[in-house]
Scaffold this motif. Structure first.
Motif, PDB file in Angstrom:
ATOM      1  N   ALA A  47     -14.756 -35.726  30.625  1.00 47.95           N
ATOM      2  CA  ALA A  47     -14.570 -34.301  30.923  1.00 47.95           C
ATOM      3  C   ALA A  47     -15.030 -33.431  29.762  1.00 47.95           C
ATOM      4  N   ILE A  48     -14.592 -33.751  28.549  1.00 48.67           N
ATOM      5  CA  ILE A  48     -14.953 -32.898  27.404  1.00 48.67           C
ATOM      6  C   ILE A  48     -16.420 -33.078  27.044  1.00 48.67           C
ATOM      7  N   ALA A  49     -16.986 -34.267  27.284  1.00 52.42           N
ATOM      8  CA  ALA A  49     -18.396 -34.499  26.958  1.00 52.42           C
ATOM      9  C   ALA A  49     -19.319 -33.701  27.879  1.00 52.42           C
ATOM     10  N   VAL A  50     -19.092 -33.783  29.188  1.00 52.38           N
ATOM     11  CA  VAL A  50     -19.972 -33.050  30.110  1.00 52.38           C
ATOM     12  C   VAL A  50     -19.731 -31.540  29.999  1.00 52.38           C
ATOM     13  N   ILE A  83     -19.091 -28.783  37.686  1.00 52.67           N
ATOM     14  CA  ILE A  83     -18.396 -29.466  38.788  1.00 52.67           C
ATOM     15  C   ILE A  83     -17.946 -30.850  38.339  1.00 52.67           C
ATOM     16  N   SER A  84     -18.820 -31.569  37.632  1.00 54.71           N
ATOM     17  CA  SER A  84     -18.460 -32.909  37.139  1.00 54.71           C
ATOM     18  C   SER A  84     -17.278 -32.838  36.185  1.00 54.71           C
ATOM     19  N   ALA A  85     -17.288 -31.840  35.294  1.00 54.84           N
ATOM     20  CA  ALA A  85     -16.173 -31.680  34.361  1.00 54.84           C
ATOM     21  C   ALA A  85     -14.885 -31.412  35.108  1.00 54.84           C
ATOM     22  N   ALA A  89     -11.676 -33.756  34.981  1.00 55.16           N
ATOM     23  CA  ALA A  89     -10.448 -33.138  34.475  1.00 55.16           C
ATOM     24  C   ALA A  89      -9.303 -33.297  35.467  1.00 55.16           C
ATOM     25  N   VAL A  90      -9.591 -33.174  36.767  1.00 56.55           N
ATOM     26  CA  VAL A  90      -8.550 -33.352  37.777  1.00 56.55           C
ATOM     27  C   VAL A  90      -8.038 -34.794  37.757  1.00 56.55           C
ATOM     28  N   LEU A  91      -8.960 -35.763  37.667  1.00 56.91           N
ATOM     29  CA  LEU A  91      -8.550 -37.167  37.586  1.00 56.91           C
ATOM     30  C   LEU A  91      -7.718 -37.415  36.325  1.00 56.91           C
ATOM     31  N   HIS A  92      -8.152 -36.852  35.232  1.00 55.58           N
ATOM     32  CA  HIS A  92      -7.429 -36.991  33.959  1.00 55.58           C
ATOM     33  C   HIS A  92      -6.029 -36.398  34.078  1.00 55.58           C
ATOM     34  N   ILE A 151     -13.421 -22.736  39.726  1.00 56.11           N
ATOM     35  CA  ILE A 151     -13.438 -22.564  41.178  1.00 56.11           C
ATOM     36  C   ILE A 151     -13.961 -21.179  41.542  1.00 56.11           C
ATOM     37  N   LEU A 152     -13.538 -20.151  40.799  1.00 50.93           N
ATOM     38  CA  LEU A 152     -14.039 -18.799  41.049  1.00 50.93           C
ATOM     39  C   LEU A 152     -15.559 -18.739  40.856  1.00 50.93           C
ATOM     40  N   ALA A 153     -16.060 -19.489  39.878  1.00 53.82           N
ATOM     41  CA  ALA A 153     -17.503 -19.490  39.629  1.00 53.82           C
ATOM     42  C   ALA A 153     -18.283 -20.107  40.781  1.00 53.82           C
ATOM     43  N   LEU A 154     -17.626 -20.948  41.579  1.00 52.12           N
ATOM     44  CA  LEU A 154     -18.301 -21.623  42.683  1.00 52.12           C
ATOM     45  C   LEU A 154     -18.164 -20.870  44.003  1.00 52.12           C
TER      46      LEU A 154
END
Length: 277
Positions: A47-50, A83-85, A89-92, A151-154
């Motif tokens: 998450a932090i890398a991407v 989106i990948s982050a 992040a949700v999984l984390h 989410i707002l950005a999407l």
């Protein structure tokens, strides 16, 4: 495969490969809680890398335009990395906090804590452990804020004038998550390549975040121009424009380039520079 898709998958594969040099998805003995321990580390690292690479792309580095085939493709990769982050992040978040909730609900039995005896900790490791409570608290609430902003950005119907103001606050969230990541990264990783790869990415991302917050993105590469025409195509949700540029445009020649539109991306015809007045 398109360059941005290739770049995305190569990045994810490379980060996963470097992480696997330091840890494994099959810890011994294998159990829910032993897997949770390594999976929380993996998803946090990813998450932090991407997010760091996405933050780097936000400052529009010129040297990345050619391999990604243009600024519009760079921004699209920025979106996919965001989106990948969010997914990582949700999984984390779920494996870290969801497990604690399931123990509280009685769905899982907490394993007995391992007795480690008297540990001899370095000053750095002792300080990092003393910061864990604050890092976990900041990480949790920053995740909630960052998730809302992403989410707002999407959401396409979210007004662009509000998007422009709210999206930059992701830079603040990113800096807080860097602190969270440094403190909670498995200490043994610091002797492995994964920690140094992530450190370099976080350093680049932190500088980029500061540039975003200070409004310095692209400041030295601005060229004035006059919008000659704008044409919106509702069917494909893009805007086509024609801009007449003054001298100083760093492009190789007057031609087509891309500029961001809230409804998508469109080629823009760049006319020859304005004649001196």
């Amino acid at each position: 495969m398109k360059p941005i898709k290739l770049a995305l998958w190569l990045l994810l594969a490379a980060l996963t490969g470097v992480w696997l040099l330091a840890d494994t998805f099959l810890p011994s003995p294998l159990s829910y809680f032993s897997f949770r321990e390594v999976f929380v580390q993996y998803t946090g690292v990813m998450a932090i890398a991407v997010m760091s690479v996405a933050m780097l792309l936000a400052v529009r580095p010129v040297w990345m335009e050619r391999p990604l085939h243009g600024l519009d493709k760079m921004y699209r990769l920025h979106k996919w990395l965001g989106i990948s982050a969010l997914v990582f992040a949700v999984l984390h978040w779920w494996w870290a906090l969801g497990t604690k909730w399931m123990v509280g609900w009685g769905w899982l039995d907490r394993p007995q804590r391992r007795t480690r005896g008297a540990e001899v900790l370095s000053d750095l490791e002792h300080w990092l452990r003393s910061q864990r409570g604050l890092a976990e608290l900041l990480g949790e609430w920053t995740f909630y804020a960052a998730a809302v902003l992403l989410i707002l950005a999407l959401i396409k119907w979210f007004p662009y004038r509000w998007f422009k103001q709210t999206h930059k606050w992701l830079a603040v969230a990113y800096l807080l998550l860097v602190y969270h990541s440094v403190v909670l990264l498995e200490f043994d990783y610091w002797s492995q390549a994964i920690a140094w790869v992530v450190t370099i990415l976080m350093a680049a991302g932190s500088v980029s975040a500061l540039l975003v917050l200070l409004g310095r993105v692209g400041r030295r590469r601005q060229v004035k121009g006059v919008i000659r025409s704008l044409c919106r195509y509702p069917g494909v949700h893009v805007i086509e424009g024609c801009i007449e540029l003054e001298k100083g445009w760093p492009g190789h020649r007057p031609g087509q380039f891309a500029f961001p539109a809230r409804y998508g991306w469109a080629p823009v015809l760049a006319l020859p520079p304005l004649s001196p007045r």
